[in-house]
Enzyme design. Structure first.
Site, PDB file in Angstrom:
ATOM      1  N   THR A 195       0.573 -71.116  25.674  1.00  0.00           N
ATOM      2  CA  THR A 195      -0.713 -71.791  25.843  1.00  0.00           C
ATOM      3  C   THR A 195      -1.680 -70.987  26.705  1.00  0.00           C
ATOM      4  O   THR A 195      -1.244 -70.201  27.562  1.00  0.00           O
ATOM      5  CB  THR A 195      -0.463 -73.163  26.513  1.00  0.00           C
ATOM      6  OG1 THR A 195      -1.699 -73.737  26.897  1.00  0.00           O
ATOM      7  CG2 THR A 195       0.399 -73.040  27.773  1.00  0.00           C
ATOM      8  N   ASP A 196      -2.967 -71.243  26.522  1.00  0.00           N
ATOM      9  CA  ASP A 196      -3.961 -70.603  27.397  1.00  0.00           C
ATOM     10  C   ASP A 196      -3.948 -71.208  28.803  1.00  0.00           C
ATOM     11  O   ASP A 196      -4.558 -70.654  29.723  1.00  0.00           O
ATOM     12  CB  ASP A 196      -5.368 -70.707  26.783  1.00  0.00           C
ATOM     13  CG  ASP A 196      -5.847 -72.139  26.554  1.00  0.00           C
ATOM     14  OD1 ASP A 196      -5.080 -73.088  26.812  1.00  0.00           O
ATOM     15  OD2 ASP A 196      -7.001 -72.300  26.110  1.00  0.00           O
ATOM     16  N   GLU A 197      -3.267 -72.365  28.971  1.00  0.00           N
ATOM     17  CA  GLU A 197      -3.287 -73.022  30.287  1.00  0.00           C
ATOM     18  C   GLU A 197      -2.584 -72.193  31.358  1.00  0.00           C
ATOM     19  O   GLU A 197      -2.761 -72.442  32.549  1.00  0.00           O
ATOM     20  CB  GLU A 197      -2.656 -74.413  30.205  1.00  0.00           C
ATOM     21  CG  GLU A 197      -3.446 -75.333  29.312  1.00  0.00           C
ATOM     22  CD  GLU A 197      -3.205 -76.809  29.557  1.00  0.00           C
ATOM     23  OE1 GLU A 197      -2.571 -77.164  30.564  1.00  0.00           O
ATOM     24  OE2 GLU A 197      -3.646 -77.607  28.727  1.00  0.00           O
ATOM     25  N   LYS A 236       5.245 -73.442  31.474  1.00  0.00           N
ATOM     26  CA  LYS A 236       4.986 -72.520  30.348  1.00  0.00           C
ATOM     27  C   LYS A 236       4.817 -71.094  30.881  1.00  0.00           C
ATOM     28  O   LYS A 236       5.274 -70.130  30.250  1.00  0.00           O
ATOM     29  CB  LYS A 236       3.743 -72.948  29.570  1.00  0.00           C
ATOM     30  CG  LYS A 236       3.884 -74.227  28.771  1.00  0.00           C
ATOM     31  CD  LYS A 236       4.912 -74.169  27.647  1.00  0.00           C
ATOM     32  CE  LYS A 236       4.488 -73.309  26.486  1.00  0.00           C
ATOM     33  NZ  LYS A 236       5.458 -73.406  25.347  1.00  0.00           N
TER      34      LYS A 236
HETATM   35  P1  NAD Z   1       4.661 -81.669  20.736  1.00  0.00           P
HETATM   36  O1  NAD Z   1       4.830 -82.343  22.055  1.00  0.00           O
HETATM   37  O2  NAD Z   1       3.874 -82.349  19.671  1.00  0.00           O
HETATM   38  O3  NAD Z   1       6.082 -81.345  20.109  1.00  0.00           O
HETATM   39  C1  NAD Z   1       7.108 -80.774  20.854  1.00  0.00           C
HETATM   40  C2  NAD Z   1       8.372 -80.811  20.028  1.00  0.00           C
HETATM   41  O4  NAD Z   1       9.425 -80.214  20.822  1.00  0.00           O
HETATM   42  C3  NAD Z   1       8.845 -82.242  19.671  1.00  0.00           C
HETATM   43  O5  NAD Z   1       9.257 -82.287  18.326  1.00  0.00           O
HETATM   44  C4  NAD Z   1      10.031 -82.463  20.604  1.00  0.00           C
HETATM   45  O6  NAD Z   1      11.008 -83.345  20.085  1.00  0.00           O
HETATM   46  C5  NAD Z   1      10.563 -81.049  20.776  1.00  0.00           C
HETATM   47  N1  NAD Z   1      11.342 -80.916  22.027  1.00  0.00           N
HETATM   48  C6  NAD Z   1      10.964 -81.317  23.274  1.00  0.00           C
HETATM   49  N2  NAD Z   1      11.960 -81.072  24.152  1.00  0.00           N
HETATM   50  C7  NAD Z   1      12.975 -80.508  23.441  1.00  0.00           C
HETATM   51  C8  NAD Z   1      14.262 -80.035  23.782  1.00  0.00           C
HETATM   52  N3  NAD Z   1      14.724 -80.109  25.043  1.00  0.00           N
HETATM   53  N4  NAD Z   1      15.030 -79.493  22.805  1.00  0.00           N
HETATM   54  C9  NAD Z   1      14.577 -79.405  21.509  1.00  0.00           C
HETATM   55  N5  NAD Z   1      13.378 -79.860  21.141  1.00  0.00           N
HETATM   56  C10 NAD Z   1      12.577 -80.402  22.089  1.00  0.00           C
HETATM   57  O7  NAD Z   1       4.052 -80.229  21.080  1.00  0.00           O
HETATM   58  P2  NAD Z   1       3.012 -79.348  20.256  1.00  0.00           P
HETATM   59  O8  NAD Z   1       1.652 -79.766  20.618  1.00  0.00           O
HETATM   60  O9  NAD Z   1       3.444 -79.293  18.855  1.00  0.00           O
HETATM   61  O10 NAD Z   1       3.263 -77.921  20.955  1.00  0.00           O
HETATM   62  C11 NAD Z   1       4.213 -77.011  20.431  1.00  0.00           C
HETATM   63  C12 NAD Z   1       4.201 -75.748  21.281  1.00  0.00           C
HETATM   64  O11 NAD Z   1       2.894 -75.175  21.257  1.00  0.00           O
HETATM   65  C13 NAD Z   1       4.525 -75.997  22.754  1.00  0.00           C
HETATM   66  O12 NAD Z   1       5.323 -74.935  23.202  1.00  0.00           O
HETATM   67  C14 NAD Z   1       3.167 -75.988  23.442  1.00  0.00           C
HETATM   68  O13 NAD Z   1       3.286 -75.545  24.770  1.00  0.00           O
HETATM   69  C15 NAD Z   1       2.415 -74.988  22.593  1.00  0.00           C
HETATM   70  N6  NAD Z   1       0.958 -75.159  22.539  1.00  0.00           N
HETATM   71  C16 NAD Z   1       0.419 -76.373  22.233  1.00  0.00           C
HETATM   72  C17 NAD Z   1      -0.962 -76.489  22.117  1.00  0.00           C
HETATM   73  C18 NAD Z   1      -1.611 -77.803  21.768  1.00  0.00           C
HETATM   74  O14 NAD Z   1      -2.837 -77.911  21.835  1.00  0.00           O
HETATM   75  N7  NAD Z   1      -0.884 -78.822  21.378  1.00  0.00           N
HETATM   76  C19 NAD Z   1      -1.782 -75.377  22.346  1.00  0.00           C
HETATM   77  C20 NAD Z   1      -1.174 -74.156  22.678  1.00  0.00           C
HETATM   78  C21 NAD Z   1       0.198 -74.054  22.747  1.00  0.00           C
HETATM   79  O1  DAU Z   2      -5.063 -75.531  26.077  1.00  0.00           O
HETATM   80  C1  DAU Z   2      -3.877 -75.729  25.372  1.00  0.00           C
HETATM   81  C2  DAU Z   2      -3.234 -77.032  25.821  1.00  0.00           C
HETATM   82  O2  DAU Z   2      -4.030 -78.084  25.274  1.00  0.00           O
HETATM   83  C3  DAU Z   2      -1.801 -77.164  25.370  1.00  0.00           C
HETATM   84  O3  DAU Z   2      -1.025 -76.174  25.998  1.00  0.00           O
HETATM   85  C4  DAU Z   2      -1.238 -78.548  25.725  1.00  0.00           C
HETATM   86  O4  DAU Z   2       0.068 -78.692  25.215  1.00  0.00           O
HETATM   87  C5  DAU Z   2      -2.140 -79.606  25.121  1.00  0.00           C
HETATM   88  O5  DAU Z   2      -1.701 -80.886  25.522  1.00  0.00           O
HETATM   89  C6  DAU Z   2      -3.594 -79.391  25.544  1.00  0.00           C
HETATM   90  O6  DAU Z   2      -3.759 -79.681  26.951  1.00  0.00           O
HETATM   91  P1  DAU Z   2      -5.021 -80.500  27.497  1.00  0.00           P
HETATM   92  O7  DAU Z   2      -4.680 -81.089  28.796  1.00  0.00           O
HETATM   93  O8  DAU Z   2      -6.255 -79.672  27.437  1.00  0.00           O
HETATM   94  O9  DAU Z   2      -5.127 -81.627  26.336  1.00  0.00           O
HETATM   95  P2  DAU Z   2      -5.408 -83.200  26.391  1.00  0.00           P
HETATM   96  O10 DAU Z   2      -5.577 -83.638  24.977  1.00  0.00           O
HETATM   97  O11 DAU Z   2      -4.454 -83.922  27.251  1.00  0.00           O
HETATM   98  O12 DAU Z   2      -6.835 -83.259  27.104  1.00  0.00           O
HETATM   99  C7  DAU Z   2      -7.957 -82.559  26.587  1.00  0.00           C
HETATM  100  C8  DAU Z   2      -9.110 -82.796  27.555  1.00  0.00           C
HETATM  101  O13 DAU Z   2      -9.502 -84.172  27.497  1.00  0.00           O
HETATM  102  C9  DAU Z   2      -8.750 -82.532  29.016  1.00  0.00           C
HETATM  103  O14 DAU Z   2      -9.873 -81.980  29.679  1.00  0.00           O
HETATM  104  C10 DAU Z   2      -8.447 -83.925  29.576  1.00  0.00           C
HETATM  105  C11 DAU Z   2      -9.361 -84.818  28.777  1.00  0.00           C
HETATM  106  N1  DAU Z   2      -8.867 -86.173  28.515  1.00  0.00           N
HETATM  107  C12 DAU Z   2      -7.607 -86.312  27.995  1.00  0.00           C
HETATM  108  C13 DAU Z   2      -7.095 -87.572  27.730  1.00  0.00           C
HETATM  109  C14 DAU Z   2      -5.689 -87.723  27.183  1.00  0.00           C
HETATM  110  C15 DAU Z   2      -9.685 -87.281  28.725  1.00  0.00           C
HETATM  111  O15 DAU Z   2     -10.845 -87.141  29.169  1.00  0.00           O
HETATM  112  N2  DAU Z   2      -9.176 -88.516  28.460  1.00  0.00           N
HETATM  113  C16 DAU Z   2      -7.917 -88.711  27.971  1.00  0.00           C
HETATM  114  O16 DAU Z   2      -7.511 -89.879  27.771  1.00  0.00           O
END
Ligand code: NAD
Ligand code: DAU
Length: 347
Positions: free
Chosen positions: A128-130, A157
């Site tokens: 992630t970019d975080e 991460k």
């Molecule tokens: P998600 O939370 O939707 O899914 C995570 C999956 O991992 C689920 O199916 C869960 O059951 C599985 N999991 C969790 N713990 C586990 C364990 N101990 N063993 C096996 N499986 C396990 O997450 P996502 O949004 O699909 O993110 C996937 C990957 O991409 C993550 O590594 C996250 O850090 C990265 N990522 C997410 C975003 C985003 O915006 N969602 C952006 C950048 C990177």
């Molecule tokens: O940047 C990549 C990341 O983006 C991933 O690594 C994470 O897995 C993914 O969850 C996401 O993180 P964020 O914290 O940015 O996503 P989230 O959807 O939780 O929140 C997006 C923005 O919206 C953040 O600034 C917080 C705000 N927010 C979120 C929720 C859930 C609100 O204002 N209200 C809300 O109820």
């Protein structure tokens, strides 16, 4: 080729498998997932019986189970999505984040090193970019930006990224890393901003915006992320990191306003009354102000670029949630969790 996909029942992993399993019948995809609250096997219904797809329930934090997984399937490529992914949950309870994101990644690296030796196989780490922390009003994250994570999620991460790079430098394990910005699209668990706002708006519930709503995220449609990962897997250089982003910065409040407009258009409800649901709530502790990715390395070296704009991607996403309300109802009600425990509880 035998490909092990971890976390393939989550949001991005399921989109990745739905895209690639039908496209690549010559590869076998093994999906290893613990099936936490964030997973949904219904997301994989379209490929569940494909001859080149298998599912196995595995907790990556269980070292013996990960060893057995590698022994049984002998993967040549690992695409590692599995993680605890939600920042707010990491603030409420960080332990699972350390367990899954750090220890789980460590277990996978150890098993990969054991079966591959040095120089064989490929471990693709999805990150992630975080990890880069927060930007001020200007600037972009590049692959060389210093790590400065703010939340337990991003710290876990960051630790996993460091482990992956250390295994490359020390043990010559072939690795690649991608660090991506915020994804949105079909199959996202309705705790994340965009699906949460869609579902709350449809239910007439408040739309909770943290702080002033001025935090900025760089949104990328999930399929564009999946295509970028596959591009790096196939053509990226071993040992390298590639940032992935949509060049699409939007303030949270503007995301919510746009969603209200798209929802009004697609449901016939009044945009004004949807906007009336917006409620400003207490800010997230340690809330990063702004993320913005410089993806020029990936564009320049591998020719990747996103295909969806925020406008087209958001319309598709809203339509998907409108057409799949039972998917959301399942993951919300707990009936799905009960089914998982009944059917997979002993695995
Ligand atoms: P998600 O939370 O939707 O899914 C995570 C999956 O991992 C689920 O199916 C869960 O059951 C599985 N999991 C969790 N713990 C586990 C364990 N101990 N063993 C096996 N499986 C396990 O997450 P996502 O949004 O699909 O993110 C996937 C990957 O991409 C993550 O590594 C996250 O850090 C990265 N990522 C997410 C975003 C985003 O915006 N969602 C952006 C950048 C990177
Ligand atoms: O940047 C990549 C990341 O983006 C991933 O690594 C994470 O897995 C993914 O969850 C996401 O993180 P964020 O914290 O940015 O996503 P989230 O959807 O939780 O929140 C997006 C923005 O919206 C953040 O600034 C917080 C705000 N927010 C979120 C929720 C859930 C609100 O204002 N209200 C809300 O109820």
């Amino acid at each position: 080729m035998k490909i092990l996909v971890t976390g393939g029942a989550g949001f991005i992993g399921a989109n990745f498998l739905n895209l690639l399993v039908p496209r690549h019948p010559e590869h076998t995809f093994v999906n290893a997932d613990k099936l936490t609250y964030a997973a949904n096997l219904a997301s994989l219904a379209g490929i569940a019986s494909a001859p080149n797809y298998r599912f196995t329930r595995v907790d990556i934090a269980d070292a013996a189970a990960v060893d057995a997984l590698f022994d049984e399937h002998q993967p040549e490529l690992v695409v590692h999505f599995a993680a605890e992914s939600h920042v707010d949950r990491s603030i409420a309870g960080p332990r699972e984040f350390v367990r899954t994101n750090i220890e789980g990644t460590f277990n996978l690296l150890e098993s990969a090193r054991r079966i591959w030796g040095s120089g064989n196989g490929l471990f693709h780490h999805v990150s992630t970019d975080e990890v880069y922390g927060s930007l001020g009003d200007t600037g972009l994250f590049t692959e060389t930006t210093r790590y400065d994570p703010s939340s337990p999620y991003s710290a876990s991460k960051a630790a996993s990224d460091h482990l992956v790079r250390a295994y490359h430098r020390t043990f010559k394990l072939p690795v690649k890393l991608t660090n991506c910005s915020n994804n949105y699209g079909p199959l996202q668990f309705p705790e994340k901003l965009i699906p949460l706002m869609i579902m709350n708006a449809l239910d007439g519930k408040p739309l909770p915006v943290y702080g002033q709503g001025t935090n900025v995220r760089d949104w990328l449609y999930v399929i564009d992320h999946c295509e970028a990962i596959w591009t790096v897997v196939n053509r990226g250089a071993v040992g390298e990191t590639y940032n992935i982003g949509g060049n699409n910065e939007v303030k949270n409040i503007d995301v919510v306003h746009t969603l209200c407009a798209v929802l009004a258009e697609q449901t016939g409800r009044s945009e004004e009354s949807l906007r009336g649901l917006i409620t400003y709530v207490k800010d997230r502790p340690g809330h990063d102000l702004r993320y913005a990715i410089d993806a020029s390395k990936l564009r320049r070296e591998l020719g990747w670029g996103p295909t969806e704009t925020f406008d087209t991607g958001l319309r598709k996403t809203v339509r998907w949630y409108l057409e799949h309300q039972s998917w959301v109802a399942d993951v919300r009600t707990g009936e799905y969790r009960k089914w998982i425990e009944q059917n997979y509880g002993n695995r």
